[in-house]
Design an enzyme around this catalytic site. Structure first.
Site, short mmCIF file in Angstrom:
data_model
loop_
_atom_site.label_atom_id
_atom_site.label_comp_id
_atom_site.label_asym_id
_atom_site.label_seq_id
_atom_site.Cartn_x
_atom_site.Cartn_y
_atom_site.Cartn_z
N TYR A 249 -33.75 45.40 50.75
CA TYR A 249 -34.00 46.80 51.07
C TYR A 249 -35.05 47.39 50.12
O TYR A 249 -35.01 47.19 48.91
CB TYR A 249 -32.73 47.64 50.95
N CYS B 216 -49.07 29.10 73.56
CA CYS B 216 -48.58 30.46 73.32
C CYS B 216 -49.70 31.39 72.85
O CYS B 216 -49.58 32.61 72.96
CB CYS B 216 -47.47 30.45 72.28
#
Length: 458
Positions: free
Chosen positions: A432, A47
């Site tokens: 958050y 990859c």
């Protein structure tokens, strides 16, 4: 009591993970391990080859997790550049050939691991084997391509194929200073995305300077008098090329298994049980790109060639061969990549796949930003979500956006594995702060919209 012998066919992710794990559990006095690898490299990241070609990774050596000598130091008889040419299941032995000397021999086994991987698709088209036409599957492929880039004349590259390797190599060619054209048979690149999301990728690639030609059926490769590639022809036009790169996907390398009468699925890949044992064969295991895996969303077996799966397969096989226990439950079809500044991710089912499974579903697509909209560096991102109409179960998610968007697909992958509904997803307690996300993460915004769509649909 003589040691049992484990024979491993294939020296990359699945094969050497299995061998290494088995060795951790059993000593050389208990288990002799013989591994065959047809190439000159072991345990490397295929990859990473596009990023080596692009120059992001300075050397192919950075891609190698563990070389042959390291495996041998751990008590594994690793035989490089040695290809297994025949599998005798009844006699519990394999025939191998030294690719340098041509010498052949039979090696008996008590237990066998098949990790033969996959081979890149290379269609039988005129000129396909011309100098300057390259696949990108092995370290040797990467070396050959880099040498070809150095000798290229006017620095024009044509990439054939719009899948993961195709778009990654398009970026690599662009970074190398080539004028890049990508040819794809589909209506948009990345057939694993729905066309509306694929179109967003097309627009992003075009903005980056890559010419994308869709609905392009390649018919032949044209060459100079010297024999080197000069253009790639489709059914409608010719595209000048000093280098051509093939990214047409892979097929399982299962010729040995087929000839030996081992069970194959519809894709041509091996079928295994949850312990990675080949069905109907107590002493044979298989893993990596040569097997089918269970899709937990659709319930079907599919061939999905990814290094993440291969390494897990190897760990499980090694545990079972070594006297432990492990199972592989399946996958949800998660994948991620990037082209220039645009990230792409998907998991679960696309609309086409959902229809093929006979599922009734709704979709929800939202536009958001990678971080709080007022925070510096906020980049646009699009999230598309599929939910089953009757149950509200999450079926799939696709994301296209700027830096920081794609790894959010992992939220959806976990939700799919847990068989969550989109309503349940809206209550997920996600982190958050303005530098990382808006108050409502875009994945949860998409889930809320999917809930509203389900309600509107009754």
């Amino acid at each position: 009591m003589a040691a049992e012998r484990l024979v491993v066919i294939g020296g990359d992710a699945a094969g050497m993970s299995a061998a290494s794990q088995a060795r951790r559990l059993k000593s050389p006095e208990e288990l002799e391990i013989v591994a065959f690898e047809r190439s000159g490299f072991t345990s490397y990241s295929a990859c990473g080859i596009p990023y080596w070609v692009a120059g992001d990774v300075p050397s192919h050596e950075e891609l190698i997790a563990r070389g042959p000598e390291e495996h041998r130091a751990r008590g594994i008889d690793l035989r490089m550049r040695t290809e297994v040419t025949e599998l005798d299941v009844a006699g519990r032995r394999v025939r191998s050939r030294d690719r340098d000397s041509g010498g052949e021999e039979w090696t008996s086994y008590d237990k066998l691991v098949i990790a033969t991987g996959a081979r890149p698709v290379r269609p039988a088209l005129p000129g396909i084997d011309a100098p300057g036409v390259h696949g990108v599957h092995t370290i040797d492929d990467g070396r050959a391509l880099l040498e070809s880039l150095e000798s290229a004349g006017e620095r024009r590259a044509v990439v054939v194929g719009g899948g993961y390797i195709g778009i990654e190599m398009a970026e690599a060619m662009l970074v190398r200073g080539f004028e890049v054209t990508l040819l794809t048979r589909g209506a948009e690149p990345m057939h694993s995305l729905d066309p509306d999301m694929g179109h967003r990728l097309t627009e992003a690639m075009e903005r980056s300077g890559i010419t994308v030609v869709t609905d392009a059926e390649v018919t032949k490769v044209l060459t100079h008098e010297s024999g080197r590639v000069r253009a790639v022809a489709t059914d409608r036009a010719e595209y000048p090329a000093d280098v051509a790169v093939l990214g047409l996907g892979v097929t399982p390398r299962t010729e040995l298994a087929r000839a030996a009468g081992l069970p194959l699925g519809a894709s041509g890949a091996l079928r295994t049980d949850a312990s990675m044992r080949v069905r109907g064969h107590e002493n044979i295991w298989a893993g990596g790109d040569c097997i089918e895996v269970l899709d937990l969303v659709s319930g079907r077996h599919r061939h999905i060639a990814l290094g993440t799966h291969a390494n897990k397969h190897g760990q499980i096989i090694g545990a079972n061969v070594g006297g432990g226990y492990g199972t592989f439950p399946g996958v949800v079809g998660t994948a991620v990549t990037k082209v220039c500044e645009t990230e792409v991710a998907r998991t679960g089912l696309s609309e086409l796949e959902a229809r093929e499974e006979g599922l009734q579903y709704v979709t929800a697509t939202i536009e958001s930003t990678t971080v709080a909209g007022y925070y510096p560096g906020a980049a646009p991102m699009t999230v598309k979500m599929l939910a089953e109409r009757e149950s509200g179960r999450l079926l799939g998610v696709q994301i296209v956006g700027g830096a920081g968007s794609a790894k959010r697909i992992d939220i959806a992958a976990v939700a799919l594995t847990a068989r969550m509904t989109v309503d349940q997803m809206t209550a997920l307690d996600l982190a958050y702060a303005p530098p990382f996300s808006s108050v409502w993460d875009p994945v949860l915004v998409a889930a809320r919209k999917a809930v509203s769509t389900l309600r509107a649909a009754g």
